[in-house]
Design a protein around this motif. Structure first.
Motif, PDB file in Angstrom:
ATOM      1  N   GLN A   2      50.344 108.281 119.868  1.00 17.59           N
ATOM      2  CA  GLN A   2      50.437 109.743 119.752  1.00 17.59           C
ATOM      3  C   GLN A   2      50.427 110.414 121.131  1.00 17.59           C
ATOM      4  N   ALA A   3      49.602 109.887 122.026  1.00 16.13           N
ATOM      5  CA  ALA A   3      49.533 110.460 123.381  1.00 16.13           C
ATOM      6  C   ALA A   3      50.894 110.330 124.062  1.00 16.13           C
ATOM      7  N   ARG A   4      51.506 109.152 123.900  1.00 18.60           N
ATOM      8  CA  ARG A   4      52.809 108.907 124.524  1.00 18.60           C
ATOM      9  C   ARG A   4      53.885 109.816 123.897  1.00 18.60           C
ATOM     10  N   LEU A   5      53.855 109.918 122.545  1.00 19.92           N
ATOM     11  CA  LEU A   5      54.827 110.737 121.823  1.00 19.92           C
ATOM     12  C   LEU A   5      54.710 112.208 122.235  1.00 19.92           C
ATOM     13  N   ARG A   6      53.478 112.708 122.240  1.00 21.09           N
ATOM     14  CA  ARG A   6      53.230 114.110 122.589  1.00 21.09           C
ATOM     15  C   ARG A   6      53.680 114.378 124.028  1.00 21.09           C
ATOM     16  N   THR A   7      53.395 113.440 124.925  1.00 26.91           N
ATOM     17  CA  THR A   7      53.778 113.633 126.330  1.00 26.91           C
ATOM     18  C   THR A   7      55.297 113.622 126.467  1.00 26.91           C
ATOM     19  N   SER A   8      55.963 112.719 125.732  1.00 26.74           N
ATOM     20  CA  SER A   8      57.428 112.672 125.878  1.00 26.74           C
ATOM     21  C   SER A   8      58.071 113.922 125.291  1.00 26.74           C
ATOM     22  N   GLU A   9      57.448 114.508 124.247  1.00 23.27           N
ATOM     23  CA  GLU A   9      58.006 115.740 123.655  1.00 23.27           C
ATOM     24  C   GLU A   9      57.746 116.966 124.519  1.00 23.27           C
ATOM     25  N   LEU A  26      48.820 110.997 130.843  1.00 25.33           N
ATOM     26  CA  LEU A  26      49.405 111.441 129.565  1.00 25.33           C
ATOM     27  C   LEU A  26      48.620 112.634 129.032  1.00 25.33           C
ATOM     28  N   LEU A  27      49.234 113.374 128.103  1.00 28.76           N
ATOM     29  CA  LEU A  27      48.487 114.412 127.396  1.00 28.76           C
ATOM     30  C   LEU A  27      47.566 113.746 126.374  1.00 28.76           C
ATOM     31  N   GLU A  28      46.571 114.476 125.953  1.00 30.93           N
ATOM     32  CA  GLU A  28      45.625 113.913 124.987  1.00 30.93           C
ATOM     33  C   GLU A  28      46.272 113.791 123.604  1.00 30.93           C
ATOM     34  N   TYR A  29      45.840 112.773 122.857  1.00 32.41           N
ATOM     35  CA  TYR A  29      46.296 112.571 121.467  1.00 32.41           C
ATOM     36  C   TYR A  29      45.716 113.683 120.569  1.00 32.41           C
ATOM     37  N   PRO A  30      46.309 113.926 119.364  1.00 28.98           N
ATOM     38  CA  PRO A  30      45.763 114.940 118.443  1.00 28.98           C
ATOM     39  C   PRO A  30      44.384 114.525 117.935  1.00 28.98           C
ATOM     40  N   GLN A  31      43.515 115.500 117.752  1.00 25.66           N
ATOM     41  CA  GLN A  31      42.158 115.220 117.266  1.00 25.66           C
ATOM     42  C   GLN A  31      41.873 116.074 116.026  1.00 25.66           C
ATOM     43  N   PHE A  32      41.025 115.565 115.156  1.00 27.19           N
ATOM     44  CA  PHE A  32      40.658 116.257 113.909  1.00 27.19           C
ATOM     45  C   PHE A  32      39.157 116.125 113.694  1.00 27.19           C
ATOM     46  N   THR A  33      38.588 117.106 112.978  1.00 24.11           N
ATOM     47  CA  THR A  33      37.195 116.984 112.552  1.00 24.11           C
ATOM     48  C   THR A  33      37.103 117.314 111.063  1.00 24.11           C
ATOM     49  N   ARG A  34      35.896 117.342 110.494  1.00 28.25           N
ATOM     50  CA  ARG A  34      35.739 117.632 109.067  1.00 28.25           C
ATOM     51  C   ARG A  34      36.186 119.057 108.755  1.00 28.25           C
ATOM     52  N   PRO A  35      36.712 119.361 107.588  1.00 32.04           N
ATOM     53  CA  PRO A  35      36.876 118.472 106.435  1.00 32.04           C
ATOM     54  C   PRO A  35      38.125 117.584 106.548  1.00 32.04           C
TER      55      PRO A  35
END
Ligand SMILES: C[S@@+](CC[C@H](N)C(=O)[O-])C[C@H]1O[C@@H](n2cnc3c(N)ncnc32)[C@H](O)[C@@H]1O
Length: 221
Positions: free
Chosen positions: A208-215, A172-181
Motif C-alpha cells: 500500500q505504501a508503494r502504491l500510494r507513493t506511485s499514485e 515512501l508515503l505512509e500506508y493507510p491506517q484504520f482504527t475502531r469500529p
C-alpha cells in the motif's frame, strides 16, 4: 538539544511551541529552546536592523552587523547556524534527521527582502527553505524546522518507533491506517488488518505504501 532562534517577532513563537509534544520535550529538558530579539543587537537609538539595498530595488534588507553580533554571541563551537530563506535547499525529512543529530542549532529568521549576502556567505553553515513559496518572515519556517526536528529526538515521542514507520522515513508515503469500529456506515476496514497475521499485515502495508507513493508522489520512487 539546544536551539537558539533569532527573530524580529518573538511573540509569534508563543503558542505553537508551548503545546503538546514540543511543550513536553521542553519540560523534560530534551529541548532547550531560547528565542532572541534581533533588535537587541542593534545599538543605534532606533535599534535599526534593516537598510536599503545597494543598487536600488524594492524593500529593505537585514543589515549584517546585528546578525553577526547576535550569532557570534549565541553560537557555541559545535553550533550549526541555519538561515531560513526561500533560496535555501528544501527542508525535508532527511534534513530533519540530519539536524536532529546536531547538539546546538542557531536558526536565523529573515524579514523584509531577506539578508545581506555577507550573512549567507560568511556566517551561515546552511540555508533552508520550507517550500517554493514566499512567506512574510521566517518565524513560521523556523517553527516548522523546530517541530520536525524535535519529534525525532530520542525520548520525545511516546514510542520512538512512531518516527521510523511514517511518511518519508523510508522514502515512501505512509500506508493507510484504520482504527475502531471495524465497520462504519458500511465502510469496512480491510480484512487483512483484522486477521492477526503479522506477516500478511506487513506485506499489505508495504504494498500500500508503494502504491500510494506511485499514485501521489512518483518523484519519491
Ligand atoms: C519576504 S521573505 C524574503 C524573500 C526574498 N526577497 C526572496 O525573494 O527570496 C522574508 C523572509 O521570510 C523567510 N521566508 C519566506 N519564505 C520562506 C520559505 N519558503 N522558506 C524559508 N524561509 C522563508 C525568510 O527568512 C526570508 O528572509
Amino acid at each position: 538539544m539546544k536551539i537558539d532562534v533569532l527573530t524580529l517577532f518573538p511573540a509569534m513563537f508563543a503558542g505553537p511551541l508551548d503545546e503538546s509534544i514540543i511543550k513536553r520535550a521542553r519540560e523534560a529538558g530534551l529541548l532547550d529552546l531560547s528565542i532572541h530579539q534581533l533588535r537587541d543587537y542593534a545599538h543605534d537609538r532606533h535599534r535599526t536592523v534593516d537598510d536599503r539595498p545597494f543598487g536600488g530595488g524594492p524593500g529593505m534588507l537585514l543589515k549584517p552587523e546585528p546578525i553577526f553580533e547576535a550569532v557570534e554571541s549565541l553560537a557555541s563551537d559545535q553550533a550549526r547556524v541555519v538561515l531560513l530563506s526561500p533560496s535555501g535547499r528544501t527542508f525535508d525529512q532527511a534534513t530533519a534527521q540530519e539536524l536532529a543529530k546536531v547538539e546546538h542549532l542557531v536558526l536565523v529568521s529573515g524579514h523584509y527582502e531577506g539578508f545581506d549576502e555577507r550573512v549567507r556567505e560568511n556566517l551561515a553553515d546552511d540555508e533552508l527553505s520550507i517550500g517554493d513559496y514566499v512567506l512574510t518572515n521566517g518565524a513560521l519556517p523556523v517553527m516548522v524546522v523546530i517541530d520536525a526536528v524535535t519529534r525525532l529526538l530520542p525520548g520525545v515521542l511516546g514510542d520512538d518507533s512512531s518516527a521510523v514507520e511514517e511518511s518519508f522515513s523510508h522514502g515512501l508515503l505512509e500506508y493507510p491506517q484504520f482504527t475502531r469500529p471495524a465497520e462504519f456506515r458500511g465502510m469496512k476496514v480491510p480484512e487483512v488488518l483484522l486477521s492477526g497475521n503479522h506477516a500478511a499485515i506487513a506485506k499489505w502495508r508495504a504494498e500500500q505504501a508503494r502504491l500510494r507513493t506511485s499514485e501521489r508522489r512518483p518523484d519519491l520512487l
